[in-house]
Design a protein around this motif. Structure first.
Motif, short mmCIF file in Angstrom:
data_model
loop_
_atom_site.label_atom_id
_atom_site.label_comp_id
_atom_site.label_asym_id
_atom_site.label_seq_id
_atom_site.Cartn_x
_atom_site.Cartn_y
_atom_site.Cartn_z
N SER A 46 0.84 -1.20 0.00
CA SER A 46 0.00 0.00 0.00
C SER A 46 0.87 1.24 0.00
O SER A 46 1.92 1.28 0.63
N VAL A 47 0.40 2.26 -0.72
CA VAL A 47 1.09 3.55 -0.70
C VAL A 47 0.36 4.56 0.19
O VAL A 47 0.79 5.68 0.35
N PHE A 48 -0.77 4.13 0.78
CA PHE A 48 -1.41 4.97 1.78
C PHE A 48 -0.43 5.18 2.94
O PHE A 48 0.30 4.27 3.31
N PRO A 49 -0.40 6.37 3.53
CA PRO A 49 0.48 6.57 4.70
C PRO A 49 0.12 5.62 5.82
O PRO A 49 -1.05 5.28 6.02
N LYS A 50 1.12 5.15 6.55
CA LYS A 50 0.89 4.18 7.62
C LYS A 50 -0.03 4.74 8.71
O LYS A 50 -0.67 3.98 9.43
N SER A 51 -0.08 6.05 8.83
CA SER A 51 -0.93 6.67 9.85
C SER A 51 -2.41 6.63 9.47
O SER A 51 -3.27 6.89 10.30
N GLN A 52 -2.71 6.31 8.20
CA GLN A 52 -4.09 6.31 7.71
C GLN A 52 -4.63 4.89 7.72
O GLN A 52 -3.98 3.97 7.22
N SER A 53 -5.81 4.69 8.29
CA SER A 53 -6.40 3.35 8.29
C SER A 53 -7.75 3.31 7.59
O SER A 53 -8.08 2.35 6.92
#
Length: 665
Positions: free
Chosen positions: A223-230
Motif C-alpha cells: 500500500s502507498v497509503f500513509p501508515k498513519s491512515q487506516s
C-alpha cells in the motif's frame, strides 16, 4: 457541547451534543467543517484520530494534480463537457458527474482565496495541463504536496472559526435510530483516556454526520497509503450504509519504506529494475527476461511516468503495465524483493556506463532531448529535471543517489466506496460520506479528480444540512434510549478481548497476515478460486475475532477496532469482486481478472496468464450491503448508471426553485 454523563451497563460515558459532527481531518472533512460555519451552521464539532494522520496530509506524487473545469483560454470547456469526461470513465452516475464538474471551479477558487498557491500567468490565467483520461488542460498543481497545502490552509480556517475539535478520538460505531434508518450519533474512544474504567468511551449525539475518514487504507499490505491512515469504511457498512463499486481501485508502483507514488520523472529518467532474494542477494534485472529487445523495455519504463496506474488495457504489445505484472510475479509469486536503482542504467542499454539514447523510442528520446537530459545515469537525469524528487527521499532518510529504492505494486486509491446521492447523503439518512470514503469515481478517472471530489462533495453535504437539517439533536434521554443496545454491543466486544499482560500482543501479526493475503488475491490480479477461498478465510477471522487476537494492554484497543473495521471492509470488497466475476466481468480499470478461456494470453517463464477485456459492465454499478452481527452476510444489487441530466436550465425557473428551496427536494 458537553452535556454530562450517562450510564450504560453501569459504565459512565461522556455525552456531547451538536447539530453536525464531522469525522476526519483530511481535505474533505476540513472543507465540510469550514463550509458549514460559513453557511451559518456553527453548532458543529470535528472528530479526528489525529489532525496530521490522514492521507491528504501525508501523500503526494511527482506532481500531485488537482482536476477542475479548464481555466485556460485555449480550451473550450463547460460543466457539461467535463461531466461527460467523468461519466465516460464508466460506472459513474451522470448526475453526480455533473455536480462534480459544475462545482469544480467553486472549490478551486476557494482554495486559492485561502492561500493555496495554484500558479497563474501574467494575465491572471490559471493555466493547466492535460492529465490521464482527459481531453482538456484541466489539471493544476502546487507540486508534489498539493493536498498537504490544501489541508494546512483549510485547517487554518477551521481553527479561526473556533470550531470544537476533538483530537485523538477514534470513531468505533455509527449509531442510528433503527426504526427509521437514520444516523443519530457516534461512539468514539478518547484515546488519551483509554485506561479509565469506561475505556475512554464517548458519545456524540448529533442530527447529522459528515464522514470523511478517507479510503480503507489498511486492507492491503502492499500500500502507498500513509501508515498513519487506516480508514473506517467497515463500521459504516456495519451500520447499514450502502456501498458501490467496491471492486474499483488504483494500483501502481510505489516505494515501500517511505510510501510514495513513483510516477512522472521517477520513471522518465529510465532507472534500472532489479530483484533480489529476501537477504538482497542473487541480484538480477528481471525485466530483460520478458522484453524481446532493449527499445521495448526502455519505452515501457519511460511510459510508466505517464501511465502510472496499472491498466489491463496496457499489457499487450509490451505495454507499460507489463512492468507491474512482472513486479507482481517477483514479489507475490516468487517471494523476492524488487528495487529501483537510479545509479545505473538498464544493463541492456548501457555503453561505457552511459545510456545508449539511440535505443529509445521517439517519444522518450524527444522528451529527454527537450529536457536537456542526455546525461550519463538516471540520477543525473533526475537531478537535472526534478531535483525536488531526490530531496523528497533525502528528507525521509533515503538517498536514492547512493542506495536502492525498494518498491512494489501498491494500492493507491479506492474509486468505489460508500454510496451517496447528489447531495452526498447515504441511504442511511443524515449520514454524508465525503472524500475518498465516498465511491463516486467509477472505473477510469482523470488524475486529480479525487481532490476535486473532496471539495465538491463536502460543500454539497454542508449546503444540504444548512438548508434541510438544521436544528438540535435528539433529547439526551431519547438518544440514549435509542442507542444503548448498540453501545452495549461495543462494550461486550471490549470485554471479550483477552488481555495477556506477560506476553506481547499479536495484533500486528494477525493484521499483517490478513493484509498480505488481500494483496496477493484481491489487488490488481484476481482469480475466482482464490477470491472464494479468501472470503472463507476472512469470514472465519471475523467470526472468531476475539478468539484469534489478544492484547498486552488496554492502550491497544484502537488497533483492535482498526483491525475489526479492516476485516469487514476486506470481506465486502472480496465479495464485490466475486460478484463481478460471477456476473461475467472481465479485466477493467486497474485490475486483471484471470480466466482460463481468456482472449489474451501472457507467458512469463512457466506461467501462462489469460484474460479478456470484452465485458466491462461500465453502464452498471454494483451496490453492496453488509449485515454484520455474530455472522457477516454481504448482498449485492446491480443498477444502471443514471445518465447526465438533460434539461432546459432556464434562469427564471432555476431562480424560483432556488429561492423556494425546491432544489433540495
Amino acid at each position: 457541547m458537553y452535556k454530562g454523563q450517562v450510564s450504560v451497563n453501569d459504565i459512565s460515558i461522556n455525552v456531547y451534543e451538536y447539530n453536525t459532527v464531522v469525522v476526519g481531518s483530511g481535505a474533505a472533512s476540513l472543507n465540510a467543517a469550514d463550509a458549514l460555519y460559513k453557511l451559518g451552521q456553527k453548532d458543529i464539532a470535528l472528530i479526528t484520530e489525529g489532525m496530521n494522520r490522514g492521507t491528504s496530509r501525508n501523500t503526494g506524487s511527482d506532481k500531485q494534480t488537482y482536476y477542475k473545469q479548464s481555466t485556460s483560454i485555449k480550451d473550450a470547456d463547460s460543466p457539461l463537457k467535463m461531466a461527460q469526461t467523468l461519466f465516460n470513465g464508466g460506472a459513474m452516475h451522470g448526475d453526480i458527474a455533473l455536480v462534480e464538474a459544475a462545482l469544480s471551479l467553486k472549490g478551486f477558487y476557494k482554495l486559492i482565496d485561502i492561500g493555496v498557491p495554484f500558479p497563474h500567468d501574467t494575465f491572471g490565467q490559471y493555466v493547466g495541463y492535460m492529465t490521464d483520461h482527459d481531453e482538456n488542460s484541466r489539471a493544476s498543481s502546487v507540486g508534489p504536496l498539493t493536498s498537504k497545502y490544501m489541508t494546512e490552509r483549510l485547517e487554518e480556517q477551521v481553527r479561526n472559526n473556533g470550531t470544537d475539535i476533538f483530537d485523538r478520538f477514534l470513531v468505533i460505531s455509527i449509531l442510528k435510530d433503527e426504526s427509521r434508518e437514520d444516523a443519530i450519533g457516534i461512539l468514539a474512544l478518547d484515546i488519551r483516556n483509554i485506561n479509565e474504567e469506561n475505556y475512554g468511551l464517548s458519545l456524540f449525539n448529533c442530527k447529522n454526520i459528515i464522514y470523511g475518514t478517507g479510503g480503507p487504507a489498511s486492507i492491503y499490505y502492499s500500500s502507498v497509503f500513509p501508515k498513519s491512515q487506516s480508514g473506517a469504511t467497515g463500521i459504516a457498512l456495519e451500520a447499514g450504509a450502502k456501498a458501490n463499486n467496491l471492486t474499483e481501485w488504483q494500483y501502481g508502483i510505489a516505494s515501500t519504506k517511505f510510501r510514495w507514488n513513483l510516477s512522472g520523472t521517477y520513471q522518465q529518467v529510465i532507472p534500472r529494475y532489479v530483484s533480489t532474494d529476501k537477504d538482497m542477494n542473487d541480484e538480477r534485472e528481471f525485466l530483460e527476461d520478458y522484453f524481446e529487445n532493449p527499445t521495448d523495455l526502455l519505452n515501457a519504463i519511460f511510459l510508466k511516468g505517464y501511465q502510472w496506474p496499472f491498466d489491463s488495457r496496457k499489457l499487450s504489445n509490451y505495454g507499460s503495465s507489463m512492468i507491474d505484472l512482472l513486479i507482481y510475479m517477483e514479489t507475490q509469486i516468487k517471494g523476492r524483493r524488487v528495487f529501483l536503482d537510479f545509479t545505473k542504467n538498464p544493463n541492456c542499454a548501457t555503453v561505457d556506463g552511459a545510456l545508449d539514447f539511440n535505443l529509445l523510442g521517439k517519444e522518450a528520446y524527444e522528451y529527454l532531448e527537450n529536457s536537456n537530459a542526455f546525461l550519463k545515469t538516471p540520477i543525473d537525469r533526475l537531478e537535472k529535471m526534478n531535483p525536488l524528487a531526490i530531496d523528497l527521499y533525502r528528507d525521509n532518510n533515503i538517498d536514492i543517489a547512493k542506495e536502492y529504492l525498494e518498491i512494489d505494486v501498491c494500492a493507491q486509491h479506492q474509486n468505489g466506496g460508500l454510496d451517496g446521492n447528489i447531495w452526498w447523503e447515504s441511504n442511511l439518512r443524515h449520514f454524508f460520506p465525503v472524500g475518498e470514503v465516498n465511491g463516486t469515481l467509477g472505473i477510469y478517472r482523470p488524475g486529480g479528480s479525487a481532490l476535486n471530489s473532496t471539495q465538491v462533495g463536502s460543500y454539497r453535504a454542508a449546503e444540504y444540512i444548512v438548508n434541510k437539517y438544521s436544528g438540535q439533536a435528539l433529547d439526551t434521554e431519547e438518544f440514549v434510549e435509542k442507542t444503548s443496545n448498540q453501545v452495549l454491543k461495543r462494550i461486550e466486544l471490549i470485554k471479550k478481548i483477552k488481555i495477556v499482560s506477560d506476553k506481547k500482543s499479536n495484533l500486528i501479526e494477525v493484521q499483517e497476515k490478513l493484509q498480505k493475503e488481500m494483496s496477493k488475491i484481491g489487488a490488481f490480479i484476481r482469480d475466482k478460486e482464490n477470491i472464494e477461498n479468501g472470503i472463507n478465510k476472512f469470514t472465519k477471522a471475523f467470526e472468531e475475532f476475539t478468539d484469534i487476537i489478544y492484547i498486552n494492554d488496554l492502550k491497544e484497543l484502537p488497533t483492535v477496532f482498526r483491525i475489526y473495521d479492516m476485516i469487514i471492509t476486506q470481506i465486502a470488497c472480496l465479495s464485490a469482486i466475486l460478484e463481478y466475476i460471477n456476473k461475467g466481468g472481465d479485466s477493467r480499470g486497474s485490475y486483471l481478472v484471470s480466466k482460463d478461456n481468456g482472449s489474451y494470453e501472457i507467458k512469463i517463464e512457466d506461467k501462462v496468464l489469460k484474460f479478456s477485456l470484452e465485458n466491462d459492465f461500465k453502464e452498471k454499478i454494483c451496490e453492496t450491503v453488509v449485515k454484520a452481527n455474530k455472522e457477516i452476510k454481504v448482498s449485492h444489487n446491480w443498477v444502471d448508471v443514471r445518465p447526465i441530466p438533460e434539461y432546459d436550465s432556464w434562469f427564471e425557473n432555476a431562480w424560483k426553485e432556488f429561492r423556494e428551496k425546491e432544489i433540495y427536494k
